[in-house]
Write a protein that holds these residues in place. Structure first.
Motif, PDB file in Angstrom:
ATOM      1  N   ASP A  10       0.836  -1.204   0.000  1.00 34.52           N
ATOM      2  CA  ASP A  10       0.000   0.000   0.000  1.00 34.52           C
ATOM      3  C   ASP A  10       0.864   1.245   0.000  1.00 34.52           C
ATOM      4  OD1 ASP A  10      -2.235  -1.597   0.156  1.00 34.52           O
ATOM      5  OD2 ASP A  10      -2.740  -1.053   2.221  1.00 34.52           O
ATOM      6  N   GLN A  11       0.430   2.261  -0.736  1.00 35.38           N
ATOM      7  CA  GLN A  11       1.104   3.549  -0.680  1.00 35.38           C
ATOM      8  C   GLN A  11       0.371   4.402   0.336  1.00 35.38           C
ATOM      9  OE1 GLN A  11       1.536   5.159  -4.690  1.00 35.38           O
ATOM     10  NE2 GLN A  11       3.695   4.671  -4.460  1.00 35.38           N
ATOM     11  N   THR A  22       5.838   3.438   0.574  1.00 39.55           N
ATOM     12  CA  THR A  22       5.201   2.144   0.319  1.00 39.55           C
ATOM     13  C   THR A  22       5.449   1.208   1.497  1.00 39.55           C
ATOM     14  OG1 THR A  22       5.606   2.452  -2.037  1.00 39.55           O
ATOM     15  CG2 THR A  22       5.062   0.228  -1.311  1.00 39.55           C
TER      16      THR A  22
END
Length: 60
Positions: A10-11, A22
């Protein structure tokens, strides 16, 4: 134990610096009853959920 807010890959945004990073690892810290995250950009530093926010939240 609750579910983590973020998953590997996930960013997210570091709230203090407004930098996009990230997630590289997530783990539950049992004695603190919360999740900690490491990020690819700063592999020796960990962050807690309250220090991070979803990418979409910041861009609004």
């Amino acid at each position: 134990m609750k579910k983590s807010l973020f998953n590997t890959g996930d960013q997210v945004v570091i709230k203090a610096s407004d930098k996009t990073v990230t997630i590289s690892n997530c783990q539950y810290v049992k004695n603190m009853k919360r999740y900690s995250y490491t990020v690819k950009e700063y592999p020796t530093t960990f962050f807690f959920e309250e220090e991070l926010s979803e990418l979409e939240e910041i861009r609004k």
